[in-house]
Design a protein around this motif. Structure first.
Motif, PDB file in Angstrom:
ATOM      1  N   ALA A   1       0.099   3.823  -3.858  1.00 17.20           N
ATOM      2  CA  ALA A   1       0.393   2.691  -4.745  1.00 17.20           C
ATOM      3  C   ALA A   1      -0.316   2.845  -6.080  1.00 17.20           C
ATOM      4  N   VAL A   2      -1.553   3.302  -6.049  1.00 17.47           N
ATOM      5  CA  VAL A   2      -2.283   3.500  -7.301  1.00 17.47           C
ATOM      6  C   VAL A   2      -1.604   4.578  -8.137  1.00 17.47           C
TER       7      VAL A   2
ATOM      8  N   PHE B   1       2.297   2.951  -8.855  1.00 10.23           N
ATOM      9  CA  PHE B   1       2.331   1.718  -9.638  1.00 10.23           C
ATOM     10  C   PHE B   1       1.323   1.712 -10.778  1.00 10.23           C
ATOM     11  N   GLY B   2       0.329   2.573 -10.708  1.00 10.17           N
ATOM     12  CA  GLY B   2      -0.704   2.581 -11.736  1.00 10.17           C
ATOM     13  C   GLY B   2      -0.366   3.394 -12.957  1.00 10.17           C
TER      14      GLY B   2
ATOM     15  N   HIS C   1       5.167  -3.196 -11.691  1.00 10.32           N
ATOM     16  CA  HIS C   1       4.074  -2.339 -11.251  1.00 10.32           C
ATOM     17  C   HIS C   1       2.874  -3.179 -10.831  1.00 10.32           C
ATOM     18  N   GLU C   2       2.584  -4.245 -11.580  1.00 14.28           N
ATOM     19  CA  GLU C   2       1.471  -5.124 -11.211  1.00 14.28           C
ATOM     20  C   GLU C   2       1.712  -5.747  -9.838  1.00 14.28           C
TER      21      GLU C   2
ATOM     22  N   THR D   1       0.280  -4.153  -2.374  1.00 13.58           N
ATOM     23  CA  THR D   1      -0.320  -3.112  -1.538  1.00 13.58           C
ATOM     24  C   THR D   1      -1.817  -3.349  -1.378  1.00 13.58           C
TER      25      THR D   1
ATOM     26  N   LEU E   1       1.343  -3.026  -7.037  1.00 12.97           N
ATOM     27  CA  LEU E   1      -0.058  -2.683  -6.839  1.00 12.97           C
ATOM     28  C   LEU E   1      -0.803  -3.833  -6.173  1.00 12.97           C
TER      29      LEU E   1
END
Length: 197
Positions: free
Chosen positions: A61-62, A65-66, A9-10, A16, A13
């Motif tokens: 993405a936020v 992936f956030g 995920h890091e 992107t 993020l």
């Protein structure tokens, strides 16, 4: 929050975000220098949709992936009948038959327990370590007799069950050496008698 994300995920993020930043820098500094009329009338046809796509990609993405991983929530303590043998007070071993009055003195004084732990009977409100008003339920979660659970948590930390949200590495490991057996027995008796939750 970023540190709580998984590596995948890091990376997603960050990638992107990096693409969005590169696009913004190129649009602000490079393209206008190369083409003074940038984006111009013809460029607006592709530039605005592309900028909108980058905007949507960053928001997506936020959102994607956030997301934080869901951590398991502590389950309710099993019924008292399923707890190991009854009796909070230790009746054998080096910390048996302690004096709760001695334990209270150690808890609020030389032991310094109240700096990290909440215990209503001692008048302490520490928040670094687990709330000892609920020590009985922690022992049930560990499936250990309360007195043994407390003695082990003091002399050989961490305890066999530490509630979620509390660190397992901050409890001093020196109490078995710095406190006498009488002091530890008193602590066990005092905490066992006081922590009823």
């Amino acid at each position: 929050m970023v540190f709580a994300l998984s590596t995948g995920h890091e990376i997603g993020l960050a990638a992107t975000g990096a693409a969005f930043i590169v696009f913004a820098l190129l649009s602000s500094f490079v393209f206008p220098r190369m083409y003074p009329d940038f984006p111009g009338r013809r460029g607006m046809r592709w530039y605005i949709p592309l900028a909108f796509c980058f905007f949507i990609a960053m928001l997506s993405a936020v959102i994607v992936f956030g997301r934080e991983k869901k951590t398991p929530v502590a389950q309710a303590a099993p019924p008292a009948s399923s707890a190991p043998s009854s009796g909070a007070k230790l009746t054998s071993g080096p910390y048996a038959n302690g004096d709760p009055a001695v334990g209270k003195t150690v808890f609020t004084g030389v032991g310094g327990c109240g700096a990290c732990h909440t215990l209503t009977a001692a008048g302490t409100k520490g928040t670094i370590g687990p709330d000892l008003d609920h020590i009985a339920s922690y022992a049930q979660m560990a499936h250990v007799v309360l007195g043994q659970f407390i003695a082990s948590a003091i002399t050989k930390p961490p305890a066999s069950y530490v509630p979620p949200g509390y660190p397992t590495t901050v409890m001093p490991t020196t109490f078995a050496q710095s406190l006498s057996a009488k002091d530890i027995a008193g602590l066990v008796a005092f905490i066992a008698a006081s922590g009823t939750g």
